[in-house]
Design an enzyme around this catalytic site. Structure first.
Site, PDB file in Angstrom:
ATOM      1  CG  HIS A 228      -1.941   0.956   1.141  1.00 38.33           C
ATOM      2  ND1 HIS A 228      -2.870   0.954   0.472  1.00 38.33           N
ATOM      3  CD2 HIS A 228      -1.957   2.251   1.938  1.00 38.33           C
ATOM      4  CE1 HIS A 228      -3.689   2.133   0.636  1.00 38.33           C
ATOM      5  NE2 HIS A 228      -3.230   2.918   1.668  1.00 38.33           N
ATOM      6  CG  ASP A 340      -5.901   3.128   4.163  1.00 37.66           C
ATOM      7  OD1 ASP A 340      -6.364   2.969   4.960  1.00 37.66           O
ATOM      8  OD2 ASP A 340      -4.988   3.765   4.009  1.00 37.66           O
TER       9      ASP A 340
END
Ligand code: ZN
Length: 981
Positions: A228, A340
């Site tokens: 990420h 997220d």
């Protein structure tokens, strides 16, 4: 048998930490470093330090040699806000990133020479603390942050390295097994025996443990390599580009050593940066895509916030993402990957499916503070009824390391046990990048089929979703939004960034519509390149730490500057298409007659205002061009006691500037609750326990300060077309000036606000107690609206003590309602006392971390109260409020380019096709939640009409004739039409 398990477990842990791990490198020699030396400090905040290392591999070393670095890494902090580097060869080719968990790279000799480009990213902790001076280069200082501790050549001891991994996997598995489990005891006894053996012999014992097969009915974890990388957060966009280079080269190098690696990589923007700045790395990624090691996922331009971007923005996120992946890699992403983002709009299932996605992945809902989502694998159903197969990984992290504890947690929490057997686990260091490590891949090999553990299989997300869907075709259904029960402050933090986004969305709509009109009517070249680039800049800033307001000061100051450039670029495009002059542009999807403020005197007499502006009465058809009208409506009157009356509504404002009454003449109904005050500004202490920019804690409601006294209240008489009351309020630090304005012919009481905001840890709300009883309100979202309760019956209702809306919140009884309209505000709360309903708009916050000066200074925004509004009126008011009639030249005069004969069907975008064929693309939707039939008419010759997906690829031809097409829409259905000219 005596029980000595505790002592044996401690002995194994000590063996691993003190004997095995330190033995992984059996030999080391220091490399020469220049111009730095090992032991030197380096790196003032945000600076880049380049140094060269050189060494010679001793002839007697046989085996794998690695270059091992310690740039001053701090394992007590997460990766991201600390030292990182890119290792290059002497020709400048990037080889691999260095990172707290990627400290070494294999080298071949005998001579080794490398260049290290080290970034001194400063230590920033966002979750706690009072903000950081490191968040801007202006305040970060120039002290060196790091010490170069190590730059060695080292020989890896294969027995020690593999024994370390064996013991880590087995000890970690052991700790997750029940104390009475025979497998647990067996692992412990064998590992305890290993302690006293040479490593090679110990490996013989661990091999026996590792050869035991998993149970047939064990859960399967599909492990997907991932990193990420926030497109900006505790670092500026500039650093993200470098982070991508480091992580991506690390992954490419790892895939050569571990061909089973599958790395899922989202965000077309990040790939586009690499293509621009590191073309050779981009070429290697293209090869890795072909080899199956690299899987572009998600299909969005960036991993955008999934609450705040407008409908057309989310559509374009998906279009630009998918198109980039198709063009560059020849593969269209088949799912949406948003681990997220801070909650997910109920418009998403339809948008995702219309962009070609078959699945949706999010991880963030494990952050819920109150309720647990009841499913991990489910069909997610949006407002229009579209369903998308969705997974919410029970491993509860998108940065998994494949530890026994994580795997056991995934099995324990997986909600579909009994009907499903598999879940997904994204593994690899993330947030600041890093990605999978050799250790994780070695662990995955050992965990493929291991007694006591779930089976771990590395595969692509598409493989997981195909198999999970085959085993769970009748998965449970979750209807409506996926509200995240935390981070409620992100609807409001960094208001200037949010305003920049909302204004950009409005201007993009103008720019495309007028450019398409000019192209069709006048043959003006359509500004494809300019629009593409402006759209992508707007999409980038919708990233899930920029638009939500959760980045460092540097990021938000850059965002504000970017929006200034974007707005000027769009204004130039609008002028180029529509010119300047005395006609009026209406980019809203509704016909309108209203008061317009112009800089030059209009053709009919208007009223002079202060500053040389004029008010005139304008009219324009939906999405069309109109002109000024003779004024023939009831004038607006302002009388002594602050009463504004335009024959449609009468507004009473008291001596303190509070709205005491808003009466609708047609029905005689009062909008303001009896005895209450509308537009009451309220301050609350807002200092959340953690995650200052993100969170609005429920406890904020306990204390409140009403700004019910005004410094001054005065009537501003702007003549027959406009009247306003100017109200000035002050706190010890801040000044709030509001113009409460009523125009002739309008039912909207507008509140134009100018604030010098100097509060800290404070939220500002505007309260509107309404004389309307409602169990639920209606909030606008992308391409439609949702209902949310005004009560706290259940824990799910109570957890929504702050929510978001786009352009309106509507509160209605049967037959009568009130809408609050905003131009750039998203957050609100709502409550009911059993007689009336209070909506409070969340205007400003002042969080301290990560940006210690967030929201300080000047703000300008508008909102308004629209009494006697049904949902259709609320939708209309939302559009007209954010898309004011714009004076322009008459070169586009004529009928609107396209029109629709049913007000429930709203045109959201008009543009030329991205394939540059000249076809006109029209996107529209059913806006009220009902069935709708409509005829779309084009004011230009049309040869054929087809319905397309969001990427403008034909789905089906439409029956059409006389430049018109008949449509039949289900509630909230989005339709994209392609009109060939
Ligand atoms: Zn993130």
């Amino acid at each position: 048998m005596h029980d000595d398990r505790k002592a044996a477990e401690e002995r194994v842990a000590r063996f691993l930490a003190e004997r095995v791990r330190p033995a992984v490198y059996s030999e080391r020699i220091a490399m020469d470093v220049s111009p730095l030396q090992v032991g030197d400090t380096w790196g003032s905040p945000w600076s880049t330090t380049r140094f060269e290392v050189a060494g010679r591999i001793p002839a007697q070393w046989s085996g794998r040699v690695e270059a091992v670095f310690d740039l001053g890494f701090d394992l007590t902090r997460g990766p991201g806000g600390q030292a990182e580097a890119l290792v290059l060869d002497l020709d400048g080719n990037p080889l691999q990133g260095l990172h707290p968990y990627h400290r070494s790279l294999p080298v071949s000799g005998p001579e080794v020479r490398l260049v290290v480009e080290a970034a001194a990213n400063p230590p920033i902790v966002a979750s706690a603390g009072r903000g950081t001076h490191f968040g801007s280069p202006d305040t970060a200082g120039d002290e060196h942050l790091y010490v170069l501790r190590q730059a060695d050549l080292a020989l890896r001891d294969e027995d020690a390295w593999h024994l370390m991994l064996d013991v880590e996997v087995l000890a970690s598995l052991m700790r997750t097994l029940p104390p009475e489990s025979p497998r647990r005891h067996h692992i412990l006894r064998v590992l305890d025996n290993c302690v006293d053996l040479p490593f090679a012999e110990a490996r013989g014992l661990t091999a026996g443990l590792l050869s035991r097969k998993a149970h047939d009915s064990e859960h399967t974890v599909v492990a997907v390599g991932h990193a990420h990388i926030d497109s900006a957060w505790l670092w500026p966009i500039r650093e993200t580009i470098r982070k991508c280079t480091r992580t991506f080269t690390t992954v490419l190098a790892l895939a050569e050593e571990y061909p089973e690696l599958v790395f899922a990589c989202s965000s077309a923007q990040q790939h586009a940066w690499i293509k621009e700045h590191q073309p050779a790395v981009h070429d290697r990624i293209r090869q890795a895509v072909k080899a199956g090691n690299w899987v572009p996922v998600g299909g969005m331009w960036v991993e955008a916030d999934a609450n705040l971007p407008g409908g057309e923005s989310l559509a374009r996120q998906l279009v630009h993402g998918a198109r980039f992946f198709l063009d560059e890699f020849g593969v269209g992403p088949d799912g949406v990957w948003l681990p997220d983002s801070f909650g997910y709009t109920a418009a998403y299932p339809q948008l995702a499916r219309l962009a070609g996605a078959e699945w949706f992945l999010t991880q963030k809902l494990s952050w819920n503070e109150t309720n647990r989502l009841p499913h991990h694998t489910f069909w997610w159903e949006g407002i229009d009824g579209t369903r998308i197969f969705t997974h919410f990984p029970p491993v509860d992290t998108y940065n998994a390391e494949l530890t026994g504890e994580e795997l056991a947690h995934a099995v324990a929490t997986y909600a579909e046990k009994g009907i499903g057997t598999m879940s997904l686990a994204p593994f690899g260091f993330g947030d600041g990048g890093g990605g999978p490590t050799r250790e994780m891949l070695e662990k995955a090999r050992r965990l493929r089929d291991l007694e006591g553990s779930p089976k771990v299989r590395i595969a692509a997300p598409s493989d997981f979703f195909r198999e999970a869907r085959a085993e769970l075709p009748d998965a449970p259904v979750w209807r409506g939004e996926l509200y995240l029960e935390t981070h409620r402050g992100t609807y409001t933090s960094q208001a200037r960034t949010k305003r920049g986004n909302r204004r950009s969305e409005a201007l993009l709509r103008h720019a495309e519509l007028w450019a398409a009109s000019a192209a069709v009517r006048l043959g003006t070249p359509y500004p494809y390149e300019e629009l593409d680039s402006l759209w992508k800049r707007v999409l980038l800033h919708q990233f899930h730490d920029i638009l939500p307001g959760s980045s460092i000061a540097w990021v938000h100051r850059e965002a504000e500057a970017a929006y200034t450039e974007i707005h000027s670029g769009l204004s130039d495009l609008i002028s180029a298409s529509a010119g300047d002059g005395e006609s009026l542009l209406n980019a809203a999807p509704v016909e309108r007659r209203e008061v317009v403020i112009v800089n030059e005197p209009p053709p009919v007499a208007g009223q002079r205002l202060s500053g040389g502006r004029h008010a005139a009465f304008g009219r324009a058809p939906a999405l069309g061009v109109g002109g000024f009208l003779e004024f023939n409506a009831h004038p607006v009157r302002a009388t002594g006691a602050f009463v504004l009356d335009n024959g449609l509504i009468t507004v009473h404002i008291d001596a303190d500037g509070l709205v005491r009454s808003v009466r609708d003449h047609a029905t005689g109904r009062e909008a303001i609750a009896p005895g209450a005050a509308g537009n009451l500004l309220q301050l609350h202490p807002d200092d959340p326990v953690k995650w200052s920019a993100w969170n609005l804690d429920a406890s904020y409601r306990r204390h409140r300060r009403d700004l019910d006294a005004a410094v001054s209240v005065e009537l501003v008489d702007d003549g027959p077309l406009l009247a306003a009351v100017r109200v000035e309020r002050r706190t010890e630090r801040s000044v709030i000036v509001q113009h409460l304005r009523l125009a002739a012919g309008s039912r909207l009481l507008e509140v134009d606000t100018d604030v010098d905001w100097q509060e800290r840890d404070t939220v500002l709300k505007a309260a509107w107690p309404l004389d309307v009883l409602a169990a639920e309100i209606t909030a606008e979202i992308q391409f439609g609206h949702v209902k949310r309760p005004t009560h706290e019956n259940t824990s799910w209702d109570a957890a929504r003590f702050e929510a978001w809306a786009h352009r309106f919140v509507h509160v209605g009884e049967h037959g009568w309602g009130v809408a609050l309209i905003t131009d750039s505000t998203y957050g609100y709360d709502v409550s009911s006392d059993g007689r009336s309903t209070t909506v409070r708009l969340s205007l400003l916050r002042a969080p301290r971390s990560p940006d210690p000066v967030a929201d300080q200074g000047r703000h300008r925004f508008r909102y308004g109260l629209r009494p006697a509004a049904d949902i259709g009126d609320a939708i209309t008011a939302g559009y007209t409020f954010s898309l004011p009639l714009q004076p322009a030249s008459d070169r586009l005069l004529g009928k609107p380019l396209v029109s629709v004969d049913n007000p429930a069907v709203i045109v959201e975008a008009v543009k030329l096709a991205d394939d540059r064929s000249g076809a006109v693309i029209v996107r529209l939707y059913e806006s009220r939640g009902g069935r709708a039939r409509a005829v779309l008419t084009a004011d230009f010759p049309v040869t054929s009409v087809s319905e397309t997906d969001l990427l403008e690829r034909p789905l089906r031809p439409m029956a059409s004739g006389r430049n018109a097409a008949a449509l039949s829409l289900r509630p909230f259905q989005i339709v994209t039409l392609r009109l060939e000219r």
